[in-house]
Write a protein that holds these residues in place. Structure first.
Motif, PDB file in Angstrom:
ATOM      1  N   ASP A  21       0.843  -1.194   0.000  1.00 43.09           N
ATOM      2  CA  ASP A  21       0.000   0.000   0.000  1.00 43.09           C
ATOM      3  C   ASP A  21       0.880   1.246   0.000  1.00 43.09           C
ATOM      4  N   LEU A  22       0.240   2.404  -0.109  1.00 46.48           N
ATOM      5  CA  LEU A  22       0.978   3.661  -0.048  1.00 46.48           C
ATOM      6  C   LEU A  22       1.631   3.836   1.320  1.00 46.48           C
ATOM      7  N   CYS A  23       2.753   4.510   1.347  1.00 44.86           N
ATOM      8  CA  CYS A  23       3.413   4.829   2.608  1.00 44.86           C
ATOM      9  C   CYS A  23       2.621   5.918   3.338  1.00 44.86           C
ATOM     10  N   SER A  24       2.928   6.102   4.599  1.00 42.99           N
ATOM     11  CA  SER A  24       2.270   7.151   5.380  1.00 42.99           C
ATOM     12  C   SER A  24       2.763   8.527   4.942  1.00 42.99           C
ATOM     13  N   ASP A  25       2.032   9.555   5.313  1.00 47.49           N
ATOM     14  CA  ASP A  25       2.465  10.922   5.012  1.00 47.49           C
ATOM     15  C   ASP A  25       3.800  11.242   5.678  1.00 47.49           C
ATOM     16  N   ASN A  26       4.018  10.724   6.883  1.00 50.02           N
ATOM     17  CA  ASN A  26       5.300  10.947   7.564  1.00 50.02           C
ATOM     18  C   ASN A  26       6.455  10.361   6.765  1.00 50.02           C
ATOM     19  N   GLU A  27       6.259   9.146   6.274  1.00 52.60           N
ATOM     20  CA  GLU A  27       7.308   8.505   5.479  1.00 52.60           C
ATOM     21  C   GLU A  27       7.528   9.254   4.172  1.00 52.60           C
ATOM     22  N   PHE A  28       6.426   9.650   3.539  1.00 51.93           N
ATOM     23  CA  PHE A  28       6.556  10.304   2.235  1.00 51.93           C
ATOM     24  C   PHE A  28       7.292  11.632   2.341  1.00 51.93           C
ATOM     25  N   THR A  42      12.430  19.923   7.818  1.00 50.68           N
ATOM     26  CA  THR A  42      12.397  20.486   9.169  1.00 50.68           C
ATOM     27  C   THR A  42      11.104  20.056   9.857  1.00 50.68           C
ATOM     28  N   VAL A  43      11.060  20.243  11.169  1.00 56.77           N
ATOM     29  CA  VAL A  43       9.848  19.889  11.926  1.00 56.77           C
ATOM     30  C   VAL A  43       8.658  20.701  11.425  1.00 56.77           C
ATOM     31  N   ILE A  44       8.874  21.974  11.136  1.00 60.25           N
ATOM     32  CA  ILE A  44       7.785  22.824  10.643  1.00 60.25           C
ATOM     33  C   ILE A  44       7.292  22.322   9.283  1.00 60.25           C
ATOM     34  N   LEU A 440      13.415  15.073  18.842  1.00 60.79           N
ATOM     35  CA  LEU A 440      14.487  14.344  18.148  1.00 60.79           C
ATOM     36  C   LEU A 440      13.915  13.371  17.117  1.00 60.79           C
ATOM     37  N   TYR A 441      12.839  12.693  17.469  1.00 60.15           N
ATOM     38  CA  TYR A 441      12.205  11.789  16.506  1.00 60.15           C
ATOM     39  C   TYR A 441      11.675  12.547  15.297  1.00 60.15           C
ATOM     40  N   MET A 442      11.078  13.708  15.536  1.00 58.39           N
ATOM     41  CA  MET A 442      10.561  14.508  14.429  1.00 58.39           C
ATOM     42  C   MET A 442      11.699  15.010  13.555  1.00 58.39           C
ATOM     43  N   LEU A 443      12.792  15.437  14.164  1.00 62.28           N
ATOM     44  CA  LEU A 443      13.940  15.928  13.395  1.00 62.28           C
ATOM     45  C   LEU A 443      14.560  14.833  12.544  1.00 62.28           C
ATOM     46  N   ALA A 444      14.719  13.654  13.124  1.00 60.06           N
ATOM     47  CA  ALA A 444      15.456  12.584  12.437  1.00 60.06           C
ATOM     48  C   ALA A 444      14.564  11.718  11.553  1.00 60.06           C
ATOM     49  N   LEU A 445      13.356  11.405  12.029  1.00 54.55           N
ATOM     50  CA  LEU A 445      12.513  10.424  11.347  1.00 54.55           C
ATOM     51  C   LEU A 445      11.187  10.997  10.865  1.00 54.55           C
ATOM     52  N   SER A 446      10.944  12.290  11.104  1.00 55.20           N
ATOM     53  CA  SER A 446       9.723  12.960  10.651  1.00 55.20           C
ATOM     54  C   SER A 446       8.457  12.314  11.220  1.00 55.20           C
ATOM     55  N   ARG A 447       8.558  11.768  12.422  1.00 55.47           N
ATOM     56  CA  ARG A 447       7.398  11.180  13.092  1.00 55.47           C
ATOM     57  C   ARG A 447       7.619  11.208  14.591  1.00 55.47           C
ATOM     58  N   ILE A 448       6.545  11.014  15.335  1.00 57.72           N
ATOM     59  CA  ILE A 448       6.686  10.919  16.785  1.00 57.72           C
ATOM     60  C   ILE A 448       7.047   9.473  17.145  1.00 57.72           C
TER      61      ILE A 448
END
Length: 468
Positions: A21-28, A42-44, A440-448
């Protein structure tokens, strides 16, 4: 989403693989930033994308990234590898000038046929006409023909210099016929230090060493041709090269662009097109090449088409793990960051930028004009020395040195412990651990972090008397 998915899914049905299936928005949002501009969002940027409720937000983000200032230097760097931009080969001044020329071609979205023609026919001062450095790295007849064949035809011809290949179409006569195209390239020193003048002289023939025959210029698929003495043989070859009906030109670049964002080529290795190494999905590659040609060799158009496909936007998690399935793209092939991307990512997450000697402050590793092999992390993770035009100069497999550098390397430790870095600033402000972990998770992996991840980190922190 488009013709790419039709060809991929046809092959998957044939091979009995299920598409993801499609990846999540965070992954994309993370994936497409890294693939198009070479850097983490960036987080923003992540939060803005996640809050967007429009159905076409992925297509809109792709269009935005293709216009970002980071796009051109990042893709120019890929061609810097192919064209061997190294100070020892083209001089320090030549590296900067040639790199700026490459960046400009991507900023202006120069058509690929025009780009190739300018390189193959390059003449003049290597300072005033930076593309003339093409014949500085390709420093002799054999090097020029082998480099040109590998980059633009996806063919490795070195073996044909000595003998006919027993299983391939290239013969020794073909090799020396192509050599006749580049035999008359003349390289003379200029008046300025490290300057070279490239031109085409009116004489100079190539003799086939086995037969002693004087070779006429050879155009693959067309045969040996007679070219007037006053004509530049390279111009005749370049005009043949960029013809829409050339069976190699569009397919090789389409495969290269595909591999740049998909992690592997439809033909793999990406610069090894031969009868005994067929594409894993020939209809897909032919369709990409046809689309590329139809749109006048517009690289941004082809890249945009790939990025908008379901195939690119698929989850990296397979529906069912089968041996060798990644070759057929049932899911997005997860792949390593390049050394330069990894360095920039570490800098962005820790909040400690890198300064490169001799370059403006703020220069990112993904915009470096030449190799910085004295840098510990770039060297460890395989920034190429740019000795050859082969894509194999960049290692793709993880190595023990990579693991040691990430777990216990001084470079990363110093970034984390830097007095002006994020960790120190958060601790000095008394920021709560929960907020630091999430950031840190948002900065590195774009997710919580997941609940399991958060619990593991909190358990670890509880056992440590020193919060820092």
């Amino acid at each position: 989403a488009n013709y790419i998915d039709k060809h991929v899914h046809t092959k998957l049905r044939q091979m009995q693989f299920l598409p993801s299936d499609l990846c999540s928005d965070n992954e994309f949002v993370r994936r497409v930033h890294l693939d198009v501009i070479g850097r983490l969002p960036t987080v923003i940027e992540v939060e803005t994308f996640l809050s967007d409720k429009h159905d076409n937000k992925r297509a809109q983000l792709i269009d935005i990234l293709l216009e970002r200032p980071e796009y051109a230097p990042f893709w120019a760097q890929k061609w810097g590898d192919l064209l061997r931009l190294h100070p020892e080969a083209v001089s320090a001044r030549g590296v900067h000038k040639f790199n700026r020329w490459l960046v400009k071609t991507f900023q202006n979205n120069m058509r690929y046929d025009r780009f190739a023609y300018k390189l193959v026919t390059a003449s003049g001062s290597t300072f005033s006409h930076p593309q003339a450095n093409y014949y500085r790295t390709a420093a002799n007849m054999s090097d020029a023909l082998e480099t040109t064949a590998q980059i633009f035809l996806g063919s490795r011809l070195a073996c044909a210099k000595c003998h006919n290949h027993p299983f391939e179409r290239w013969t020794q006569d073909n090799y020396y016929g192509l050599a006749a195209v580049f035999q008359r390239v003349q390289r003379k020193p200029g008046t300025r230090k490290d300057e070279l003048f490239i031109s085409s002289r009116g004489d100079g023939e190539v003799t086939q060493p086995r037969t002693g025959k004087t070779m006429q210029p050879y155009l693959p698929g067309q045969g040996y041709v007679e070219i007037p003495e006053e004509s530049d043989r390279r111009a005749v070859f370049a005009s043949w090269l960029i013809q829409p009906n050339n069976p190699w030109f569009a397919r090789v670049e389409a495969n290269r662009i595909w591999a740049a964002v998909m992690g592997r080529g439809i033909v793999e290795p990406i610069d090894d097109f031969r009868d005994s190494n067929p594409p894993i999905n020939a209809p897909l590659l032919n369709a990409l090449a046809e689309d590329f040609t139809k749109h006048q060799f517009d690289r941004q158009h082809l890249l945009r088409t790939i990025l908008n496909s379901h195939t690119y936007q698929a989850s990296a998690k397979p529906v069912e793990a089968k041996e060798g399935d990644e070759r057929f793209f049932p899911h997005y092939p997860a792949h390593r960051l390049k050394a330069e991307q990894l360095l920039d990512a570490i800098n962005d997450v820790t909040g400690v930028p890198e300064n490169f000697p001799g370059l403006p402050i703020g220069t990112r590793a993904t915009a470096l004009p030449g190799p910085f092999l004295k840098h510990p992390l770039l060297k460890t993770f395989g920034m190429p020395a740019r000795i050859t035009a082969c894509a194999c100069e960049r290692p793709t497999d993880p190595q023990l040195s990579h693991a040691l550098e990430l777990m216990n390397g001084k470079f990363i430790h110093d970034k984390i412990a830097h007095p002006k870095g994020r960790i120190k600033q958060w601790l000095n402000k008394g920021t709560q651990s929960e907020k630091i972990i999430t950031e840190l998770y948002m900065l590195a992996l774009s997710r919580i972090p997941t609940r399991k991840e958060r619990e593991a980190i909190n358990d670890y922190l509880t056992d440590k008397p020193n919060r820092e």
